[in-house]
Design a protein around this motif. Sequence first.
Motif, PDB file in Angstrom:
ATOM      1  N   LEU A 112       0.830  -1.199   0.000  1.00 14.31           N
ATOM      2  CA  LEU A 112       0.000   0.000   0.000  1.00 14.31           C
ATOM      3  C   LEU A 112       0.866   1.251   0.000  1.00 14.31           C
ATOM      4  O   LEU A 112       0.598   2.214  -0.727  1.00 14.31           O
ATOM      5  CB  LEU A 112      -0.922   0.010   1.220  1.00 14.31           C
ATOM      6  N   THR A 116       1.004   4.029  -3.076  1.00 18.56           N
ATOM      7  CA  THR A 116       0.680   5.444  -2.893  1.00 18.56           C
ATOM      8  C   THR A 116       1.867   6.333  -3.230  1.00 18.56           C
ATOM      9  O   THR A 116       1.699   7.404  -3.824  1.00 18.56           O
ATOM     10  CB  THR A 116       0.212   5.720  -1.455  1.00 18.56           C
ATOM     11  N   LEU A 123      -5.433   5.224  -0.821  1.00 21.62           N
ATOM     12  CA  LEU A 123      -5.789   4.227   0.176  1.00 21.62           C
ATOM     13  C   LEU A 123      -7.233   4.467   0.600  1.00 21.62           C
ATOM     14  O   LEU A 123      -7.564   5.539   1.096  1.00 21.62           O
ATOM     15  CB  LEU A 123      -4.857   4.337   1.384  1.00 21.62           C
ATOM     16  N   ARG A 126      -8.921  -0.198   5.083  1.00 24.26           N
ATOM     17  CA  ARG A 126      -7.916  -0.972   5.811  1.00 24.26           C
ATOM     18  C   ARG A 126      -8.518  -2.314   6.222  1.00 24.26           C
ATOM     19  O   ARG A 126      -9.714  -2.433   6.509  1.00 24.26           O
ATOM     20  CB  ARG A 126      -7.452  -0.211   7.057  1.00 24.26           C
ATOM     21  N   ALA A 284      -6.387  -0.265  -2.090  1.00 25.03           N
ATOM     22  CA  ALA A 284      -6.012   0.992  -2.733  1.00 25.03           C
ATOM     23  C   ALA A 284      -6.528   0.995  -4.160  1.00 25.03           C
ATOM     24  O   ALA A 284      -6.695  -0.059  -4.778  1.00 25.03           O
ATOM     25  CB  ALA A 284      -4.497   1.192  -2.718  1.00 25.03           C
TER      26      ALA A 284
END
Length: 345
Positions: A112, A116, A123, A126, A284
């Motif tokens: 992740l 990013t 994102l 979670r 993501a």
Amino acid sequence: MTLPMRKSLLAPGATAALVLALAGCAGADDAGSSADADSTDAGTEWPESITMSLVPSVEGENLAEALDPLTSYLSDGLGIEVEGVVANDYTATVEALGADQAQVIITDAGSLYQATERYGAELVLRDVRFGATSYASVAYTNNPDKYCEDEPVLATYEASGIELSYCNGLEEAGAAATGQGPAATDVFGDLAGADVALQAATSPAGYQYPVVLMREAGLDTDADITQIPVEGNNNAVLAVANGDAEVGFAYWDARTTVTEEVPDIADKAVAFAYTDMIPNGGVAVTDTLPDGLVAELTQLMDDYADSSDEAADVMFELVGLSDWTAETADDEIARYGEVLEQFAG
């Protein structure tokens, strides 16, 4: 536009991934409504399909059965085709996103961060495991006289109902253990000269976070401790319980994995420190997707585990999760990136 009925097939691909195409089944009215709803989304029309890349927990012969409920659910909810790309490892999910072979990835925390940072991914969710989005690495010892400033106490690990031992104020006696770090990290300087069970250098809980804290305490982890290599969190705990290492590191609370082998593990391995919280992975999306599509996709995935008993089972069997949450705690991912950079190259 009427989308084709769903089907699954295994297609040859790059060595990093096997592609499992699952075509969504939605009516023309559904597809049209999604496109109409997105007409104000910066003038960007929704694509006819999107691709999701993930590393499932199941073996290859079960991939179609495991993926179909999730991709079908998303296809129905979005009114567009959602395809599944099965990656061999987490790095492959990032590369798939970077190459626009996937627009959505379900991956680990390190990936992740890379997605990013390198590709501008967003994102959006979670992972939740047993109610938590992050966990601490725990320092265990068979020598509490050296590492504990107080008498060890017993607290209950609620996921299994087992009482385990903690010192240095990590947990309250007789209460439910929380596993929240960082805590008692000033003790890391006392590890000089110790035999320390460490896992592979790619393990966040078994190596990376503990090594960073030992270094921050002024230790040269190549010279000031004796590293005892172990494979797996259970073996890190067993190394302490069996006396092969004075200290070992594993996720909270890995002692539950060895209680059958070592019923008195609470006596033989005392938790004396917690590292910073290590983030679970998550979901993501590429920055090329329309905002409206991202919002609907995020909501659908956030709701998936609660949509049916079957969905909850699929969620756990597919990627080992109990839920997703939109509370992304980006700062934990950023901290993870800082830790990873210390081991780059």
